[in-house]
Scaffold this active site. Sequence first.
Site, PDB file in Angstrom:
ATOM      1  N   HIS A 181      54.413  20.169  -4.864  1.00  0.00           N
ATOM      2  CA  HIS A 181      55.794  20.198  -5.362  1.00  0.00           C
ATOM      3  C   HIS A 181      56.528  21.423  -4.794  1.00  0.00           C
ATOM      4  CE1 HIS A 181      58.895  19.382  -8.531  1.00  0.00           C
ATOM      5  NE2 HIS A 181      59.144  20.665  -8.322  1.00  0.00           N
ATOM      6  N   GLU A 182      55.908  22.594  -4.931  1.00  0.00           N
ATOM      7  CA  GLU A 182      56.550  23.829  -4.444  1.00  0.00           C
ATOM      8  C   GLU A 182      56.624  23.856  -2.916  1.00  0.00           C
ATOM      9  OE1 GLU A 182      58.183  25.607  -6.411  1.00  0.00           O
ATOM     10  OE2 GLU A 182      57.337  24.816  -8.260  1.00  0.00           O
TER      11      GLU A 182
END
Length: 378
Positions: A181-182
């Site tokens: 996600h990051e």
Amino acid sequence: DLFKQAKEKAPCIVFIDEIDAIGRARGRGQMPGSNDERENTLNSLLVEMDGFATDSGVIILAATNRPDVLDSALLRPGRFDRQISIDKPDIVGREAIFRVHLKPLKSAPDVDSKKLAAQTPGFAGAEIANVCNEAALIAARRDKKAVELIDFQDAIDRVIGGLEKKNKIISPEEKEIVAYHEAGHAVAGWFLEHADPLVKVSIVPRGVAALGYAQYLPKEQFLYQTDQLIDEMCMALGGRAAEEIIFDKISTGALSDLERVTKMAYSIVSVYGMNNEIGNVSFYDSKQSEYSFNKPYSEATAQKIDEEVKKIIQDAYNRTKDLLLEKKNELEVLAKELLEKEILYQSDLEGLIGKRPFEKETTYEKYTNSTNDSSDEE
């Protein structure tokens, strides 16, 4: 009684802090015919302020951080002639504030107030004081003789993201989702021209709900063009797009991103008049009272606004997904490195996926270059 004392002691200054407590606009959010004690206080204040002879020698100062709720009679010339708005400091102001708060600290030679000012966009003076105090505490816990730059960076993280939760137990599957996600945010921002430059990306849990976060360095600017807003939306959607590409499923981790994107999309359509379908129309009312429930547009327009917002967000998501599919190798490399190291800085990204393809100075580089130029001229 206050004004009676003031006239006896004239010349004198009456200072009212948080004037919105008694100076709120009259007739707001009340039952018809009800009696509000605050209104009586405000009325007598207005009478006193108007009834001064010019030689009475009493000056009134007041402060508030909610000027939008004040009664218009209070704000008119003759009552408060001067209105001084104190905004959040820019990079030059932040550097000066840092210098003030760094004086009592024993800081290492690598601590540069310019660099700290560039890393804290949007910070007010109180937050800067908090960062300096927090950095000193962190350095003391680590038994250091002086406060180093790394302590300041940790303090900035704590002020932005909350307390680091080392003891929070996260399953390896969840950690992998957070890493991708990051990494999705980081890769999307890296290859979008108008996205803010990345400072660091971390998958260390912080605060109440944040399992990871990416920190950017926004430019000090006041006007945004459509393509800049769209790029920012794409960057915010990078996390969810990465999850869908890698795991073919999506998680609840994108909540704050989606909230931000939705607000931006509604602003583009109904506030800034940047949408072709709705046209150059703004439904924003700066004088709107907080108790008004009527919409300034018809049901048909409301439906159209919702459709346009959905379309803008879907287009931004598709664009982000295409970009991440094209850069899937970079995404994999970043996520694996994040799982191993937990925190990556801008220099690490340059080493892993190459330099950003856009030659643009960051706010810090611009600021340091301009100050160097001026000192050369001197």
